[in-house]
Scaffold this motif. Structure first.
Motif, PDB file in Angstrom:
ATOM      1  N   SER A  68       0.848  -1.190   0.000  1.00  0.00           N
ATOM      2  CA  SER A  68       0.000   0.000   0.000  1.00  0.00           C
ATOM      3  C   SER A  68       0.884   1.240   0.000  1.00  0.00           C
ATOM      4  O   SER A  68       2.106   1.136   0.152  1.00  0.00           O
ATOM      5  CB  SER A  68      -0.921   0.000   1.220  1.00  0.00           C
ATOM      6  N   ARG A  69       0.262   2.403  -0.154  1.00  0.00           N
ATOM      7  CA  ARG A  69       1.059   3.630  -0.211  1.00  0.00           C
ATOM      8  C   ARG A  69       0.374   4.731   0.564  1.00  0.00           C
ATOM      9  O   ARG A  69      -0.847   4.749   0.713  1.00  0.00           O
ATOM     10  CB  ARG A  69       1.258   4.063  -1.662  1.00  0.00           C
ATOM     11  N   ASP A  70       1.185   5.654   1.040  1.00  0.00           N
ATOM     12  CA  ASP A  70       0.712   6.877   1.681  1.00  0.00           C
ATOM     13  C   ASP A  70       1.196   8.016   0.791  1.00  0.00           C
ATOM     14  O   ASP A  70       2.372   8.390   0.839  1.00  0.00           O
ATOM     15  CB  ASP A  70       1.300   6.980   3.091  1.00  0.00           C
ATOM     16  N   ASN A  71       0.308   8.541   0.000  1.00  0.00           N
ATOM     17  CA  ASN A  71       0.712   9.520  -1.004  1.00  0.00           C
ATOM     18  C   ASN A  71       1.376  10.764  -0.426  1.00  0.00           C
ATOM     19  O   ASN A  71       2.438  11.162  -0.905  1.00  0.00           O
ATOM     20  CB  ASN A  71      -0.481   9.915  -1.866  1.00  0.00           C
ATOM     21  N   PRO A  72       0.783  11.425   0.565  1.00  0.00           N
ATOM     22  CA  PRO A  72       1.409  12.654   1.064  1.00  0.00           C
ATOM     23  C   PRO A  72       2.821  12.444   1.608  1.00  0.00           C
ATOM     24  O   PRO A  72       3.638  13.349   1.566  1.00  0.00           O
ATOM     25  CB  PRO A  72       0.459  13.105   2.170  1.00  0.00           C
ATOM     26  N   LYS A  73       3.106  11.241   2.088  1.00  0.00           N
ATOM     27  CA  LYS A  73       4.410  10.974   2.676  1.00  0.00           C
ATOM     28  C   LYS A  73       5.355  10.249   1.720  1.00  0.00           C
ATOM     29  O   LYS A  73       6.478   9.911   2.101  1.00  0.00           O
ATOM     30  CB  LYS A  73       4.254  10.144   3.951  1.00  0.00           C
ATOM     31  N   ASN A  74       4.908   9.995   0.489  1.00  0.00           N
ATOM     32  CA  ASN A  74       5.733   9.256  -0.483  1.00  0.00           C
ATOM     33  C   ASN A  74       6.282   7.971   0.128  1.00  0.00           C
ATOM     34  O   ASN A  74       7.469   7.639  -0.049  1.00  0.00           O
ATOM     35  CB  ASN A  74       6.897  10.125  -0.977  1.00  0.00           C
ATOM     36  N   THR A  75       5.438   7.266   0.824  1.00  0.00           N
ATOM     37  CA  THR A  75       5.867   6.068   1.533  1.00  0.00           C
ATOM     38  C   THR A  75       5.054   4.862   1.082  1.00  0.00           C
ATOM     39  O   THR A  75       3.838   4.959   0.906  1.00  0.00           O
ATOM     40  CB  THR A  75       5.733   6.252   3.044  1.00  0.00           C
TER      41      THR A  75
END
Length: 123
Positions: A68-75
């Motif tokens: 999965s991804r966390d867009n605001p954190k580029n993670t």
């Protein structure tokens, strides 16, 4: 130059769970996890596209791992459940641009790599 920083590896008993994280210095088309066990070649685990969030998995981890991804954190995360001793390996985060779907599982197509994090599953 995209920099990748992994975290979250460790030692866990069979059947347990771990979550790996990979923080990228900038957003890039595709990110993936590969792993390499001692004496074996590096193998694809899972990939995700930033745009649209499509995910792809190796057959060996389907149903047990989730990328999965966390867009605001580029993670990007790799949630690993029901871990088995065969999952023991160094796990690497990778990133690349303009990868076609058929190339997502190929390590040679990724331009950027993290330093790797050890995952050990005891029986």
């Amino acid at each position: 130059q995209v920099e990748l920083a992994e975290s979250g590896g460790g030692l866990v008993q069979a059947g347990g769970s771990l979550r790996l994280s990979c923080a990228a210095s900038e957003r890039i088309d595709a990110m993936a996890w590969f792993r390499q066990a001692p004496g074996k070649e590096r193998e694809f685990v899972a990939a995700i596209r930033w745009r649209g969030g499509s995910t792809y998995y190796a057959d060996s981890v389907k149903g047990r791992f989730t990328i999965s991804r966390d867009n605001p954190k580029n993670t990007v995360f790799l949630q690993m459940n029901s871990l088995k001793p065969d999952d023991t390996a160094v796990y690497y985060c990778a990133a690349g641009n303009r990868l076609i779907q058929s190339s997502l599982g190929s390590a040679s197509q990724y331009n950027y790599w993290g330093q790797g994090t050890q995952v050990t599953v005891s029986s």
